[in-house]
Structures are given as C-alpha cells and as structure tokens.
Design a protein around this motif. Structure first.
Motif, PDB file in Angstrom:
ATOM      1  N   SER A  97       3.631  -8.836   2.282  1.00  0.00           N
ATOM      2  CA  SER A  97       3.196  -7.521   2.558  1.00  0.00           C
ATOM      3  C   SER A  97       2.522  -7.718   3.032  1.00  0.00           C
ATOM      4  O   SER A  97       1.443  -8.664   3.336  1.00  0.00           O
ATOM      5  N   TYR A  98       2.447  -6.146   2.811  1.00  0.00           N
ATOM      6  CA  TYR A  98       0.757  -5.662   4.534  1.00  0.00           C
ATOM      7  C   TYR A  98      -0.346  -6.568   3.452  1.00  0.00           C
ATOM      8  O   TYR A  98      -1.643  -5.866   3.111  1.00  0.00           O
ATOM      9  N   SER A 155       7.351  -4.999   6.201  1.00  0.00           N
ATOM     10  CA  SER A 155       7.061  -3.712   6.152  1.00  0.00           C
ATOM     11  C   SER A 155       8.059  -3.758   4.757  1.00  0.00           C
ATOM     12  O   SER A 155       7.391  -2.986   3.806  1.00  0.00           O
ATOM     13  N   TYR A 296      -3.461  -2.753   8.754  1.00  0.00           N
ATOM     14  CA  TYR A 296      -1.790  -1.910   9.041  1.00  0.00           C
ATOM     15  C   TYR A 296      -1.644  -0.723   8.790  1.00  0.00           C
ATOM     16  O   TYR A 296      -1.179  -0.167   9.750  1.00  0.00           O
ATOM     17  N   GLU A 509       9.455   5.516   8.424  1.00  0.00           N
ATOM     18  CA  GLU A 509       9.791   4.419   8.021  1.00  0.00           C
ATOM     19  C   GLU A 509      10.241   3.673   8.200  1.00  0.00           C
ATOM     20  O   GLU A 509      11.819   3.598   7.920  1.00  0.00           O
ATOM     21  N   ALA A 511      10.931   0.661   6.726  1.00  0.00           N
ATOM     22  CA  ALA A 511      11.643  -0.103   5.776  1.00  0.00           C
ATOM     23  C   ALA A 511      12.911   0.501   5.099  1.00  0.00           C
ATOM     24  O   ALA A 511      13.340   0.443   4.645  1.00  0.00           O
ATOM     25  N   ALA A 578       5.144   1.618   8.899  1.00  0.00           N
ATOM     26  CA  ALA A 578       5.216   1.068   7.458  1.00  0.00           C
ATOM     27  C   ALA A 578       4.927   1.362   6.664  1.00  0.00           C
ATOM     28  O   ALA A 578       3.933   2.582   6.498  1.00  0.00           O
TER      29      ALA A 578
END
Length: 641
Positions: A97-98, A155, A296, A509, A511, A578
């Motif tokens: 993950s970010y 994301s 990000y 988004e 995701a 994201a």
C-alpha cells in the motif's frame, strides 16, 4: 542423541583388543637380594610405579581415541526441535500500500522489505505470495524474485479478515503446518486480530516501522461554484503535525500553471485553500505540493469538462412563462416552452429540469412520463394554478413523493421569510435581509409535508421542497401575485436551473468500481479508450441512449488524467486518484499469543524456522575429541617418565 549409522557402534567391541594387549604386556619382576643397596631398591620401586601409571594413562587415551572415532563415524546428532515447522506451507503477505512509501532505516519500507525477502528466501522451497492487489500460489525462488522486483504500489487495501480469507483459500488443500507471514507497517486500518484458540494457521508478524511520520496530504477537491467562464475550487489539506512554515499549493492544467497559493498548519492540522480560475474547461488538472513524507498524496488529479447545457422543459396552459426565458439563458440552459396541448413527449423524456407552470389539467401521459423522469433523478418545479384540481394534483404529487395539498386559502398573504440555510440559497445572499419589499399573493394552498424554502407571514410554505420536487403553493401570474416583480424570483429560478446541471465528478477513486456516464453517441461495434500519457485502456462500456456508460471495475487505473477517445478524437476527460486512507499514519502492532509470533526482521524469521527444522550434528565434536586424545597420548609417551 541419535545416530545416522548406528550399526557402526558394534565396533566398540574392538576396544577389548588394546585392553588385552596392555594386560599381556604387564610382566612380573623377580626379586634379587643385594647387600647394602637400600637406596637403589627405592629408586627401582619408584620407577616401577611411574611406569605402571604411564601405561594405564596411555591405555585410557587410546580407548577414548578409538571410542570417539567410532562414535564420529556413526554420525551422532540431536533431533530437530520442530520438524513440522521446516516442512510447513508458507504464505507471505507483503503490504504494498502507499503507506509503505514512508522511509525506514534502509530507505522506503516496501523496497527495503523486498530486498530482505529476496536475500533470505530458501532456494529449494516453493512459497505463495499475496499483496494488496495480486495473488500467487507456490512460486519458485526465481518466480518469486521476478514478481517482487516488478511489484508496484497499490491503491486497493485489504484488512486482516480479507487477508485471512485469501490465505484459507490458498491453504485449502494443504495438510500439516501452515505459516502466514505478514510483512507490513501495520497501520491501524489493517485491523489485525488473531483469536487465542485459532489453530489452523500460524501467524508470523514482521513489522517495518517508518522513522518519520510527518506527512502532508492533499485530501480532496470540491467544486464550490461554476459559472460560464469561471470556476471556484476548494482544496482540503491535512498534516500529521503542526508546521510553522507555509506550504505552497499549485494548480496546473497539464504543464500550464493556473493558480498558486500557500497554506499554514501552525494552528490547525486541517486547512482549506480556495482558487478562482477563469476557465470553462480544464482537461488535465493537477494540484501539487512539495512534501518529504508520503509521495502519492502530494498530487491530486482532476478534470473539468465543458458544460453541457441543461435541457429545461417549461409546460404551460395559457399563461405566459416569458420570465423563465429571461432567467434560464444560454450557454448554461437550453430552454424549450410547450403548451400542454402541444407537448412533445420525446423532448420531455430527455429533459434535465421540468417546470409545470399553472397547469389546470394533468393528462395521464404527462403523469406517467414525470414518474419516469423522477426515477432518473430529474428535478421538478410545480407552480399551482389559481383553481387547481386538488384531487388530480395530489395523485401526481403522491406518486412523485412530493408535498400534497390539504386545502385552499382565499385571503391575501405576504411572503416574508426565507430559509437561508436551505441548499438552494448557497452563495446567494451575503447577509440575511430583514426588511425588504415583501411580495404578496391573493390566494394560495396549504400543503402537507416538505421543507419550507420561502414562507408566508403565517409561517405556512410558499415554496416547499421534498425529494427534488419544488412546489409553489400559489400562482405567480400578475393576476394573483406580484412575485414576478420581486428580486427573489431570479435567484430562485436560476438556482433551480443550476440544480439540473449535472456537473461530472472532478475525479474518481481508482480503488472503486465506478459507472461513469458520458454524453457521447457511439456505434454498436466501436469502442472508446481511456488514454493517458503512459497507458491506453479499453474499459467495459455500454450504450444508454445518448450516453455511454463506462465501468472501471475490471482493472485498477493508475492515478492520473485520462482522455476518453472515440475514433481517435478526445471526447471527454476523466481523472483518477488513490484514496487517501493510507495518509493516516496511525500504527497498531499486533500482540503475540499462542498462534502468533512477532519477528524483528525477515532474516530473523527464516533463521528461526531453519534452526527449528535442522538437527544438531555432533560428529565434528567427536573428531575434535579424538584429536585431543591423540595429542594427549603423544605428550604422555614423550614427557611422562
């Protein structure tokens, strides 16, 4: 202690040979009498005792030497402590993950974790891998290294329950020990919870903790106001710590700088920056900040397409509705007035906003079409006539879930109160006005339900709203009211018209699976593409009348700006970002219990597993002992007299 070659232990019986040889070498001495040799006898006696001791010591060292050599060849060892652990099926969850962009002791957490995994992977074992957005079963060393080297940030984020479910699917056909190794920074949103009595999976947690949790995030972008050639944006930012220095916020369209401002987090951790930009379209919008934390969330992409005029249908009886023509004008609105007897229902079905102006009759076809428009979310404004058929109107209003009429009032009333907090009046008034020239009506209707937007002096509603249905409870023609001459009429009808303007979202988004409708007419056998500077995708799509619906659920689009291209021409612009959940740098390390262990590093885990599965070899120790006894024997023979 156990032996790999226990049959060699029979060689210990050969130790009888040196013992027998030694005993045969012990000879008896005959006594001889001499005169006056007392001193000589004493010396001989001492020599005989030391010789006997030397021979016994040499015998023992030789026996120990042979014994240790025999034991060494028999290969003694201590059995492994946990052989099941060494043979366990292993599954690694690597958090990409970010939030893993944060820096640890050895650089970005994800890159550091990848290097550590590659360095410590066993060469002769297949291991499964789960990331936030991918899943692999039983990878060899080379396959695992290849996947890890090409792993990018994702994301999507999984919580512990989802990870566990994926692990159970992979372990479904596995018997014996199962190890789930979770490598993560363990943000609070992971929600790790291992039950004490859980026995089917062994959990191993390897935390990678950032050294610095200071971070500034571009959280969201809101379109506050939009006019023909000017837009007003609000950018919301947050910081994990208070900062005294100002942070620069820049707005771009591609590489062109549109606006710039500065924010400060000295007093608040959440701030808002506002931008007014003279533009009717921003194709490749980008908001940027400079921050040493996560990268990000330092960019927020957005797109602002040209407005499509709202199609407004005004349906009237015989009364004039020219006042609407002067308020809802191009380019925002495409207004078409119809008399009820000449109504074009095909045009009505494509309307974005409908006004029923003092209709005395309500045909059944009109009611059914309005119900269809209601299901599409099209707003409706109804101006009641002086003599309304209450039964017919209530039938229509009930089907639309609008306020209903309870009776008529035949006395004059002043319109005196405005509900300034109603969304219809956002950005209309700079301040609340107490004294103004109150408009009035000669007759009106009482209604049941709804939210009062404008009220009479007796606190009953003149304009009532419910479920995007706006009901004027009195006719506003010149015979019944002077409302057309009031300054209120322009902002009210203009804001009603703006409610029909379907501004597309500034961004989505990536995701989430989105269904995006674009005003575009395409042929059945032709497709649109989503094109960025680096990628070209063909999304799932379907034709809905004059619109095209794009579904993004089949793949995760990288954050950025995309052009919707059809027949190699740009038809619209979309942007994806994201979600900002990973910007909340709150960590919660799991607790150790019977089913879970916490390791300081990837190397520590693999070392413990390897040690638990390996037996302790002892043959080298016995070889060393044999050498010691050999040296001891040589020293005895040389120095002991």
């Amino acid at each position: 202690m156990e032996f790999k070659q226990p049959e060699l232990l029979y060689a210990l019986f050969l130790l009888i040979i040196p013992l027998a040889v030694h005993l045969f070498q012990l000879r008896r001495f005959e006594k001889e009498d001499f005169t006056n040799v007392k001193f000589l006898q004493k010396v001989i006696k001492q020599t005989r005792k030391s010789s006997r001791l030397k021979k016994w010591l040499v015998l023992l060292t030789r026996i120990f030497l042979l014994t240790t050599l025999i034991l060494a060849f028999a290969q003694p060892y201590f059995p492994a402590k946990d052989t099941a652990a060494a043979r366990s099926e292993k599954l690694i969850f690597l958090d990409n993950s970010y939030s893993m962009q944060a820096s640890g002791k050895n650089g970005p957490l994800l890159k550091s974790a990848i290097r550590s995994i590659i360095k410590n992977l066993p060469e002769d074992e297949e291991i499964s891998l789960i990331t936030q957005n991918k899943q692999f079963s039983r990878l060899s060393l080379s396959e695992m290294v290849n996947e890890l080297q090409h792993l990018e940030y994702a994301s999507q984020t999984l919580d512990f329950a989802s990870i566990k479910l994926k692990a159970q699917q992979i372990f479904k056909s596995t018997e014996g020990e199962k190890d789930l190794i979770l490598i993560s920074d363990f943000q609070d949103n992971l929600k790790v919870n291992v039950a004490e009595n859980e026995e089917d999976i062994n959990y191993h947690f390897i935390p990678f903790i950032p050294q610095n949790i200071d971070n500034i995030s571009l959280d969201s972008l809101i379109l506050k106001n939009r006019e023909a050639n000017e837009v007003t944006f609000q950018v919301k930012l947050s910081s994990s710590t208070n900062l005294n220095e100002s942070i620069s916020v820049s707005v771009y369209d591609g590489e062109k700088l549109l606006a710039k401002s500065a924010v400060n987090f000295a007093e608040n951790l959440k701030v808002t920056a506002e931008f007014k930009i003279s533009s009717e379209e921003i194709q490749r919008g980008r908001i940027s900040i400079e921050d040493a934390g996560l990268q990000y969330d330092n960019r927020l992409y957005f797109s602002l397409n040209k407005l499509k005029p709202a199609r407004v249908i005004v349906i009237k009886e015989n009364s004039e509705a020219n006042f609407v023509n002067r308020i809802l004008t191009p380019p925002e609105f495409d207004l078409q007035p119809f008399k009820i007897s000449q109504l074009d229902y095909s045009e009505l079905n494509n309307a974005d906003f409908v006004i029923l102006n003092e209709l005395e009759t309500l045909p059944g076809a009109l009611r059914s079409n309005l119900q269809s428009l209601k299901k599409k979310g099209v707003p409706l404004a109804i101006v009641l006539p002086i003599d309304a058929n209450i039964k017919n109107y209530n039938s229509l209003l009930s089907s639309l879930e609008a306020p209903t009429i309870s009776g008529a009032k035949k006395q004059e009333q002043l319109i005196t109160d405005i509900t300034y907090a109603h969304p219809l009046f956002n950005d209309v008034f700079n301040e609340q006005t107490e004294n103004f020239d109150y408009p009035k009506v000669q007759s009106s209707y009482n209604v049941i339900g709804g939210n009062k937007v404008i009220s009479y002096q007796d606190n009953s509603g003149f304009l009532v709203e419910l479920n995007e249905n706006y009901l004027f409870t009195a006719a506003i023609n010149n015979e019944n009211s002077n409302f057309k001459s009031s300054p209120l009429i322009v902002p009210i009808f203009y804001k009603l018209g703006l409610s029909a303007l379907k501004n597309p979202k500034l961004y989505y988004e990536n995701a989430e699976a989105e269904n995006i409708q674009i005003p575009l007419t395409t042929k059945q056998d032709e497709v649109v593409h989503l094109v960025s500077t680096e990628d070209n995708f063909i999304p799932q799509q379907r034709i809905l009348g004059d619109n095209l619906e794009i579904n993004t659920g089949s793949f995760a689009l990288p954050p950025g700006n995309y052009a919707v291209t059809y027949q190699e021409k740009n038809k619209a612009y979309l942007s994806f970002n994201a979600p900002r959940t990973e910007s909340e740098l709150v960590y919660k390390l799991p607790k150790k219990n019977e089913n879970s262990n916490i390791h300081s590093s990837v190397e520590d885990y693999f070392k413990k597993i390897k040690a638990a599965g390996e037996s302790t070899q002892l043959w080298k120790c016995f070889v060393i002992f044999a050498l010691i006894f050999l040296v001891t024997e040589m020293l005895l023979l040389k120095f002991l007299k």
